[in-house]
Design a protein around this motif. Sequence first.
Motif, PDB file in Angstrom:
ATOM      1  N   ILE A   1      70.140 -46.331  68.365  1.00  0.00           N
ATOM      2  CA  ILE A   1      68.774 -45.930  68.705  1.00  0.00           C
ATOM      3  C   ILE A   1      67.835 -47.133  68.665  1.00  0.00           C
ATOM      4  O   ILE A   1      66.954 -47.281  69.522  1.00  0.00           O
ATOM      5  CB  ILE A   1      68.271 -44.830  67.750  1.00  0.00           C
ATOM      6  N   SER A   2      68.046 -48.004  67.686  1.00  0.00           N
ATOM      7  CA  SER A   2      67.160 -49.165  67.524  1.00  0.00           C
ATOM      8  C   SER A   2      67.245 -50.147  68.690  1.00  0.00           C
ATOM      9  O   SER A   2      66.345 -50.966  68.883  1.00  0.00           O
ATOM     10  CB  SER A   2      67.491 -49.892  66.209  1.00  0.00           C
ATOM     11  N   THR A   3      68.328 -50.067  69.484  1.00  0.00           N
ATOM     12  CA  THR A   3      68.486 -50.999  70.607  1.00  0.00           C
ATOM     13  C   THR A   3      67.907 -50.457  71.907  1.00  0.00           C
ATOM     14  O   THR A   3      67.972 -51.129  72.944  1.00  0.00           O
ATOM     15  CB  THR A   3      69.982 -51.324  70.836  1.00  0.00           C
ATOM     16  N   ILE A   4      67.334 -49.250  71.858  1.00  0.00           N
ATOM     17  CA  ILE A   4      66.729 -48.690  73.070  1.00  0.00           C
ATOM     18  C   ILE A   4      65.597 -49.590  73.534  1.00  0.00           C
ATOM     19  O   ILE A   4      64.655 -49.865  72.790  1.00  0.00           O
ATOM     20  CB  ILE A   4      66.201 -47.259  72.813  1.00  0.00           C
ATOM     21  N   GLY A   5      65.677 -50.073  74.740  1.00  0.00           N
ATOM     22  CA  GLY A   5      64.631 -50.925  75.306  1.00  0.00           C
ATOM     23  C   GLY A   5      64.753 -52.393  74.958  1.00  0.00           C
ATOM     24  O   GLY A   5      64.002 -53.222  75.485  1.00  0.00           O
ATOM     25  N   SER A   6      65.709 -52.738  74.078  1.00  0.00           N
ATOM     26  CA  SER A   6      65.864 -54.138  73.681  1.00  0.00           C
ATOM     27  C   SER A   6      66.587 -54.942  74.756  1.00  0.00           C
ATOM     28  O   SER A   6      67.679 -54.586  75.186  1.00  0.00           O
ATOM     29  CB  SER A   6      66.652 -54.225  72.366  1.00  0.00           C
ATOM     30  N   LEU A   7      65.989 -56.057  75.173  1.00  0.00           N
ATOM     31  CA  LEU A   7      66.632 -56.921  76.166  1.00  0.00           C
ATOM     32  C   LEU A   7      67.720 -57.781  75.534  1.00  0.00           C
ATOM     33  O   LEU A   7      68.427 -58.501  76.247  1.00  0.00           O
ATOM     34  CB  LEU A   7      65.591 -57.802  76.852  1.00  0.00           C
ATOM     35  N   GLN A   8      67.836 -57.729  74.201  1.00  0.00           N
ATOM     36  CA  GLN A   8      68.938 -58.417  73.537  1.00  0.00           C
ATOM     37  C   GLN A   8      70.256 -57.689  73.773  1.00  0.00           C
ATOM     38  O   GLN A   8      71.326 -58.275  73.650  1.00  0.00           O
ATOM     39  CB  GLN A   8      68.665 -58.520  72.025  1.00  0.00           C
ATOM     40  N   ASP A   9      70.150 -56.408  74.079  1.00  0.00           N
ATOM     41  CA  ASP A   9      71.335 -55.610  74.386  1.00  0.00           C
ATOM     42  C   ASP A   9      71.769 -55.910  75.821  1.00  0.00           C
ATOM     43  O   ASP A   9      70.967 -55.791  76.761  1.00  0.00           O
ATOM     44  CB  ASP A   9      71.018 -54.123  74.228  1.00  0.00           C
ATOM     45  N   SER A  10      73.026 -56.273  76.003  1.00  0.00           N
ATOM     46  CA  SER A  10      73.509 -56.700  77.324  1.00  0.00           C
ATOM     47  C   SER A  10      73.403 -55.588  78.370  1.00  0.00           C
ATOM     48  O   SER A  10      73.145 -55.855  79.543  1.00  0.00           O
ATOM     49  CB  SER A  10      74.964 -57.185  77.224  1.00  0.00           C
ATOM     50  N   SER A  11      73.586 -54.326  77.933  1.00  0.00           N
ATOM     51  CA  SER A  11      73.503 -53.209  78.865  1.00  0.00           C
ATOM     52  C   SER A  11      72.085 -53.051  79.406  1.00  0.00           C
ATOM     53  O   SER A  11      71.879 -52.847  80.611  1.00  0.00           O
ATOM     54  CB  SER A  11      73.944 -51.916  78.173  1.00  0.00           C
ATOM     55  N   ASN A  12      71.103 -53.145  78.504  1.00  0.00           N
ATOM     56  CA  ASN A  12      69.706 -53.054  78.936  1.00  0.00           C
ATOM     57  C   ASN A  12      69.330 -54.228  79.836  1.00  0.00           C
ATOM     58  O   ASN A  12      68.655 -54.060  80.853  1.00  0.00           O
ATOM     59  CB  ASN A  12      68.777 -53.031  77.718  1.00  0.00           C
TER      60      ASN A  12
END
Length: 439
Positions: free
Chosen positions: A291-302
């Motif tokens: 949940i904390s990675t929602i919207g994070s550009l650090q996440d490769s999928s996002n």
Amino acid sequence: MNEEKASSRYRWIGLGIGLSIGTIAYFFGVLETVKFIMALIILRVIIKKPTYGMILYILSIPFVSDVNTLLIGIVVIASYCIDFIRTDSFKFKFTPANFFIFLFAIIIAINTFLSITPKGSLRDFAIHLVSIGIVFVLIHSKKSKKEIYLLSVVFTLTAVIVSIYGFYQFFHGVPMGSGWIDVSQNPDIKIRVFATFENPNLLAEYLIMVLPISIGLILYSKNKFTKICFSIGALIIFVCDLLTYSRGSWIGFAFSIIVFILLTDFKKLALFIPVGIGSLFLMPDSVLNRISTIGSLQDSSNFYRFNVWNMAIDILKDYWFSGIGVGYIAFRKISPFYIKTMSPYHTHNTYLQIAIELGIVGVIVFLLLVLFIFKMGINSIINGEDKFIKISTASYIASLCAILVHGMAEHVFFNPKIILVFWLIVGMNLSIYRVYKEV
């Protein structure tokens, strides 16, 4: 004498059937012959009672191949048409959304034959054609509250079976496809379940469309036993959705619950907010980290999605009016000229993808269709007095909201199974509206 003729005729019919079965068994084997006989029996039942065909159609979508599901859909449409002719019961039934469904179907047809690859667009044209055909028979066939309830139960039961298979994958292990998770951002996630679907996001799209329906059944149930059964079913589907680790589906489901509460009992929203926040403390760390990675550009999928969206805008600038044509094949053919660093099958955004495929008119018609479905549903809830109609309307509108919100991060018209279920939900919304108008 007449009895002797009838007896003789039946003997010849029996002999003919026996010879036919024997011939099929000789050339194709016993197993295929049994399948053929079962298919004929099922076909006979469906033609006699088209509702059974619709039940089979709902049950088959997650488990049967795309081609076979389409064939079942065609048989279901044919069975209803035969029933209309046999009973002379067909009457055009108007709903405010009919015009937009018809217009959207025409736009799909035009953008198939004017596609940059007409042959490539035929796949999606066929899927939408069958799906909208199902919507047509759902609107025009005589529906009752009992039949709406039955189809809702079948939806829920099917999703529960799919979810149990998802649990099996989770506890016994299943290979995780490359690109399904950013390990650096989500080190605790080892498995993402997908059950009978191709990947976790598709399973999640399916589950969040059915979950509000199962919750509606809980509220409508009149005795404790059925309430408990539907509650267990809804819990199983919910947990399986968590195990997909699909963030878009979680947002979609949360939004659908808010909509459901607003449509059924506005006062409960005040209770839902603290309960929803409090439930986060019961979630495992893997879910909270996700949940904390929602919207994070650090996440490769996002990061991948944002890049695809930015590059896909250039396609829209060139094809904003005409569109490139229906389906992923047309997109795959044109995208290398605009998206050179990646090779996506779609834009991971339903609205952007529809605009690219069908042009600006196509996406406007689609949004107007959705708007009118919501308007009709809200009207039936405000003005109706029947509890079942109110709860069913709220649950199917919530179902549509869930997938439409998820559509902001995924293209929900990519996978045939999801397309089929989406249009089923549309058809059920309109069927419930017709029952409301006729009560």
